[in-house]
Design an enzyme around this catalytic site. Sequence first.
Site, short mmCIF file in Angstrom:
data_model
loop_
_atom_site.label_atom_id
_atom_site.label_comp_id
_atom_site.label_asym_id
_atom_site.label_seq_id
_atom_site.Cartn_x
_atom_site.Cartn_y
_atom_site.Cartn_z
N ASP A 1 11.24 3.12 0.56
CA ASP A 1 10.58 1.81 0.47
C ASP A 1 11.45 0.91 -0.41
OD1 ASP A 1 8.77 -0.20 0.82
OD2 ASP A 1 7.02 0.91 0.13
N ASP B 1 9.63 -6.87 2.09
CA ASP B 1 8.63 -7.75 2.69
C ASP B 1 7.76 -8.35 1.59
OD1 ASP B 1 7.99 -5.00 2.38
OD2 ASP B 1 6.10 -5.30 3.43
N GLY C 1 0.24 -4.04 3.65
CA GLY C 1 -0.89 -4.72 3.02
C GLY C 1 -2.23 -4.02 3.20
N1 GUN Z 1 3.59 0.39 0.59
C1 GUN Z 1 2.28 0.20 0.80
N2 GUN Z 1 2.05 -1.00 1.38
C2 GUN Z 1 3.25 -1.58 1.55
C3 GUN Z 1 3.67 -2.83 2.11
O1 GUN Z 1 2.88 -3.64 2.58
N3 GUN Z 1 5.03 -3.06 2.11
C4 GUN Z 1 5.92 -2.15 1.62
N4 GUN Z 1 7.22 -2.42 1.69
N5 GUN Z 1 5.54 -0.99 1.08
C5 GUN Z 1 4.22 -0.71 1.05
#
Ligand code: GUN
Length: 742
Positions: free
Chosen positions: A109, A144, A211
């Site tokens: 992430d 994002d 989200g």
């Molecule tokens: N991890 C949990 N929700 C999200 C999200 O909306 N975007 C990202 N990049 N990681 C997340």
Amino acid sequence: MTAWQNGPREDPKPCREQDHGRFEVTQRDGRARLGRLHTHHGVLETPALLPVVNPNIRTIEPREMWDNYGIQALITNSYIIWKHEDLRNKAQTDGVHALLDFPGVVMTDSGTFQSYVYGDVEVGVGEIVAFQRSIGVDIATMLDVFSRPDMNEEEVEHAVRETAARATESIEAAGDTMLNGPIQGGLFRPLRHISAQLMGAHPFSVHPIGGIVPVMEQQRYKDYAKIMLASLPLLPPNRPVHMFGCGHPMLFPMSVALGADLFDSAAYALFARDGRLLTPWGTERIDELVDWPMLMPCVASITPTEVRALPAKEKEELLAHYNLEMTLAELARCKQAVRDGKIWQLAEQRSHQHPALREAFLWLTTRPSIQRNLRPEHFYTDRDAARDTNADQGMWEDAWDWVVWSQQTPRSGGVMWGGDDTFVRPQVSKARRALHMRWEPSPSTTHAVVFHGIRGPFRERLKEVLEWMSAHVPQATAFVLTPLGIVPASLEDLNPFAHLDAPQWVLRHPPQGEWVATELQRLGLVDVPFATVDVAGDGMKQRLLEALTSLELPNHVHEPITPEQREHAQQTLRVAQAVDKQMVLLNTSRETASSTAKDGQFVVNREGRVKNINDADGQHLFSPRLRDGGLSLANAGAKALFAHRQAPLPNTLASTAWWGNAAQGPPVVVVDEDAEPFVRKGRNVFHGFVLACDPWLSPGEACLIVNQEGALLGHGLSQCTSTEMGCMKKGIAVKTRAGIED
Ligand code: GUN
């Protein structure tokens, strides 16, 4: 070491270079799919759970996840690695796989979640993606902008547009590294649509639904279902969908049934820290337990009391194992349910485990398109109430159609009754819609007689009276009443109608006049006089006599028919069945179906059921399938139906459109010249070789395979919708049943 004992597992084999980044669907059940995502660190089988590994706190070692749990992919946070110099140096020198000691697929992430929790992050959009690429991750994530459920429309729109605006820079920075393109949009359906369309237009490899963490934390599962239905139908179907931050097993069945492919779980570790256990029905506290909710392998020889007495760290570690095992077990259960065609049923069963989940499920399945009088009204309870609180559902019909039309029907095997939910299963809706859209009554029908009162099959019980009716009241069409709706008697063996496993009182429920009239209307019999006849017990003929009398039709049912009349009636009934099945199962018009079946020769088995339908020259057209009441095409049948086609050949991979295409025949799939010799030999059609197809193509249905010049090459069963046909790059598109040589 035996096969069932743990030990080091071999490292994964990289995918073939040309397959890198591709996603194929190997099995499906409606929108649920089993797939394979091809990466440099192995082929990731989906649905998959990616445990979240915090590189600073490794509650369960990634190597153990690989060796002992067969976990093929995990997710970690590149922002944390980027921020900590020691982690960053090791990752940049040895790669992220060495840093974590994990040989499988590593997803990272980007720091978006940190910005949601702690405020802004100080890394650049291109920078964080380039960093992920530099440490060798398999699937990176762009930075994002998180959309929270409490944001207003303007704020969410900004998150959606800003995320989309960052797409190009992120994709450039990713190079050939696969990239996650998250879908934002908060609780605003139009913004989820926009996000899915904007992000889908870029060459991302995976689409996480973003989200949703606060939505899940607040147990707003109805909103979670809405977010799924607002986003998934608009995404390119050849890309896996990841439910970002969803790691609670309670949500897996519904999510998988609606098309989710990937999940990630920090919950297994976070809940363990807090002494909580994840189960498919919710969360339980270890403090209150005497016995385990389910006995998982890691606690087979230890009681909750003994675990409570362990030192804190040991306890946390054991509970994390417990949670991971439980999560994996529920996902395995979902996968098997997809293979068995029972994922919706599993979601339905699980919906009863938690009020918020039940609310979500009722929201999904209570809608105007599922008419309230599908069943006699007194069967409804919670659904009636749910209908009143779901005033917005009219808006969601398209999304629900997206679920319904992807269902395979007919299927083999019994349909297990599970209360009212049974009647609103998408599989049942699909079968009913196909029947109502495609079947049309014979023009000579002026009356209807509806038989009821027994558990199917009706054929033995009705054989004689149907022959009598065919000889003496041909203007009256016979129907049978099943709990899933009224069907022509000729289709009494069709799944799911005839295959419901339910208590007697459900199967024998007496008809209600208004409901019968509505059902007949749906079958195209508007204002047609009808009568109902109970076939259970003695005196059926007398009841038929009374019914015919009430309709002012010939009623001498006690007089036998002559052997010649019987023979003629049997042929007539077989032709009617061949016609009706072609209409419903092969989408032919009554006219086409009648012309192929008119002088049919019927090969019958010892029980009198038709095995093969041949034409007047003895050429094999169709085979009725006894296991599901379906109709298999044979080569001569495919040729005959293709010869009747009036519409021009499709010339695009148009998006899916089922309505308005009744009576146009089985859908056509046009393949390129490379595929032609293989199809002619009976080999499957693969994605990538299809040039065009009809928009009413649907999974599990018969289709005709042709070349661009319009020559018939073979026929088979489609594995996908036409939208999917236009997007998928790998996997089987049509399972060819037979090829047709030049
Ligand atoms: N991890 C949990 N929700 C999200 C999200 O909306 N975007 C990202 N990049 N990681 C997340």
